[in-house]
Each structure stands twice: as structure tokens, then as C-alpha cells.
Design an enzyme around this catalytic site. Structure first.
Site, short mmCIF file in Angstrom:
data_model
loop_
_atom_site.label_atom_id
_atom_site.label_comp_id
_atom_site.label_asym_id
_atom_site.label_seq_id
_atom_site.Cartn_x
_atom_site.Cartn_y
_atom_site.Cartn_z
N ASN A 11 -6.15 9.41 -7.33
CA ASN A 11 -5.87 10.36 -8.41
C ASN A 11 -5.57 9.54 -9.67
OD1 ASN A 11 -4.88 12.29 -10.13
ND2 ASN A 11 -3.02 12.72 -8.93
N LYS A 13 -5.12 10.60 -12.58
CA LYS A 13 -4.28 11.33 -13.55
C LYS A 13 -4.87 11.19 -14.95
CE LYS A 13 -0.46 10.68 -10.42
NZ LYS A 13 0.97 10.64 -10.20
N HIS A 97 -0.92 19.95 -7.98
CA HIS A 97 -0.15 18.70 -8.05
C HIS A 97 1.19 18.98 -8.71
CE1 HIS A 97 1.11 14.69 -9.18
NE2 HIS A 97 0.26 14.23 -8.27
N GLU A 99 2.78 17.49 -10.88
CA GLU A 99 2.76 17.32 -12.34
C GLU A 99 2.16 18.55 -13.02
OE1 GLU A 99 0.85 13.50 -12.33
OE2 GLU A 99 2.64 12.63 -11.42
N GLU A 167 3.33 15.44 -0.88
CA GLU A 167 3.79 14.48 -1.89
C GLU A 167 5.21 14.82 -2.32
OE1 GLU A 167 0.26 12.57 -4.10
OE2 GLU A 167 0.76 14.39 -5.15
N GLY A 173 5.20 7.90 -8.20
CA GLY A 173 5.36 6.94 -9.30
C GLY A 173 6.70 6.23 -9.32
N SER A 211 3.71 6.90 -4.22
CA SER A 211 3.96 5.45 -4.19
C SER A 211 3.27 4.72 -3.04
CB SER A 211 5.47 5.16 -4.19
OG SER A 211 6.04 5.56 -5.42
P1 PGA Z 1 1.57 7.55 -7.17
O1 PGA Z 1 1.02 9.03 -7.42
O2 PGA Z 1 0.74 6.95 -6.06
O3 PGA Z 1 1.39 6.84 -8.47
O4 PGA Z 1 3.00 7.69 -6.75
C1 PGA Z 1 0.57 9.82 -6.35
C2 PGA Z 1 0.21 11.19 -6.87
O5 PGA Z 1 0.92 11.74 -7.71
O6 PGA Z 1 -0.82 11.77 -6.44
#
Ligand code: PGA
Length: 256
Positions: A11, A13, A97, A99, A167, A173, A211
Site C-alpha cells: 500500500n 498510500k 483503511h 486512514e 490492521e 506506521g 509495521s
Molecule cells: P505500515 O502501513 O506498514 O507503514 O505500518 C500499513 C498500512 O497502513 O496498510
């Protein structure tokens, strides 16, 4: 139950310019030299979907979107229909997601409608669920995730078209991940719940996200109930993403 084919999804983003398409090409070339028994997907920003799909045509990496609108077309400035992603060469779309839920107020019901839109367009849907840190600390993680599942998954969903990404919001992150027992317990509970909801619900792939990086990927991917990963930051560079694919090779592919 026979083994489910793992899915490793990147992803990107809101990261990536045309010059970064070379990263996706490098991942695909690496896989052509050393195949892996898994589906591999990269979800770049919408601006790159068509170009990436064209670059990777015939190569072992699929391309996906990061969101879609529930409707096919119309007066929705800035939005993208599932049909447009499909037309641009996408095979999948990430939906709900955390976010998007936080930045755009997406409710479970909106995620369910978007999931139906993905199916209508012939896309696979990767529906994200996960609890906040406050919910985990209050012992409410499981209840939160199961209620998201109940309200975000349409009754017509099936294992061929739906993937779940668990998640935990606090793991995204942050460099922090849940312990292995917590990941196994949550994935097992999600699988049991999907089994109750849908005829082939137990065969829906459940990815872990939050992460995942080259150092922890093997330990996570070998856990029972984990059918792959949704990778954010570590999917941006082909070297890191390639190491995560190596980690999957080490595990002899994830088991169900
Ligand atoms: P990350 O993000 O691996 O940077 O923690 C995962 C995600 O939000 O899909």
C-alpha cells in the site's frame, strides 16, 4: 482445510511519482527470476494505476487502487469509481483503511457499499479492520473488529473476491506490532466470524498489516491463520519489499 494462497500487498498510500514505477518493475523482475507461491499486489496512488498496470502487464505483480466510490459515475468531484480502477488495469482495491475512516469519515456502511461496488466492477476487495490503542487497552479490540466485519462485509461476499486485512491502528506506521498470540487470536476470531457470516467465509484470506518490515515479516508470515500481509512503508522500495517476499519464501508459504 487446504492451504490458502498467501497474498502480499503493498500500500503506497500518498507516495509515488512516475519515476517510482521502476520500484514496482524491480519487484516484478525479481519475482520472475525467483517466483514465489503467492499473489503479489501493489496499490499505488490512483495517478499511477494505469501506468503501473501497463508496465507490469504479463508480469507476476498485480496492481490495485486504495479506495473507490460506491457509484459507477456522476457528480462526485475528486472521487474514482471502481469501474475506473478496473478500466485502468487494477485487479483489487483496498477499502476502509483506517486512514480513510479517520481522514474521510468513512463508516462501516460506506465501506460495505464500496465493497459491493468493487464486486460489481470485477475487482477483488481488501477490506481493512482494526482497533485503536484505547480500544485494545480497554479489552474491546475483538468486539470492535467483529462489529466492523459485521457492518462492512456484504452478504454476497465470497472467498474469491474478498480479502480481510487486520490492521491494528496503533501498529500502522509506528514500528510496533501486536505479539504473535494476539495476532493469531484475532485472525482466528475473524475467521470463525467469517465462517458464520458467509458460506465459504473460512476460506477468506486474512492479511496482517501494521509495521510489517523485512525484520519481522518471517515471524509474522509463519503464524497460523495469517495468509499474507498488507505492507505500507516497507513496500515503497523494491529492496525492502523484495526482502519481505524472501521472508515468505523462508516460511515455506503461510498456512491457514
Ligand atoms: P505500515 O502501513 O506498514 O507503514 O505500518 C500499513 C498500512 O497502513 O496498510
Amino acid at each position: 482445510m487446504s492451504k490458502l494462497k498467501p497474498l502480499i500487498a503493498g500500500n503506497w498510500k500518498m507516495n509515488g511519482l512516475m519515476s517510482d514505477l521502476s520500484q514496482a518493475l524491480a519487484v516484478a523482475r525479481g519475482l520472475m527470476e525467483r517466483p514465489v507461491d503467492a499473489d503479489v499486489l501493489i496499490c499505488p496512488p490512483a495517478t499511477l494505476v494505469a501506468a503501473m498496470a501497463a508496465d507490469l502487464r504479463g508480469m507476476p505483480v498485480m496492481v490495485g487502487g486504495q479506495d473507490c466510490h460506491a457509484e459507477t459515475k456522476g457528480a462526485h468531484t475528486g472521487d474514482i469509481a471502481a469501474e475506473m480502477l478496473k478500466d485502468a488495469g487494477a485487479s483489487h482495491v483496498i477499502l476502509g483503511h483506517s486512514e480513510r475512516r479517520a481522514d474521510h469519515g468513512e463508516s462501516d456502511d460506506m465501506v460495505r457499499q464500496k465493497t459491493l461496488a468493487a464486486f460489481r466492477a470485477g475487482l477483488g476487495a481488501i477490506v481493512c479492520v482494526g482497533e485503536s490503542l484505547a480500544e485494545r487497552e480497554a479489552g474491546e479490540a475483538l468486539a470492535r473488529v467483529l462489529s466492523q466485519l459485521r457492518a462492512s462485509i456484504p452478504a454476497s461476499a465470497d472467498a474469491a473476491r474478498l480479502v480481510i486485512a487486520y490492521e491494528p491502528i496503533w501498529a500502522i506506521g509506528s514500528g510496533r506490532t501486536p505479539g504473535p498470540e494476539d495476532i493469531i487470536a484475532m485472525h482466528a476470531a475473524i475467521r470463525a466470524h467469517l465462517g458464520d457470516m458467509l458460506p465459504d467465509g473460512k476460506r477468506i484470506r486474512i492479511l496482517y498489516g501494521g509495521s510489517v518490515n523485512p525484520r519481522n515479516a518471517a515471524d509474522i508470515l509463519r503464524l497460523p491463520e495469517v495468509n499474507g500481509a498488507l505492507v505500507g512503508g516497507a513496500s515503497l522500495k523494491s529492496a525492502d519489499f523484495g526482502l519481505i517476499l524472501d521472508a515468505l519464501r523462508q516460511t515455506g508459504t503461510a498456512s491457514c
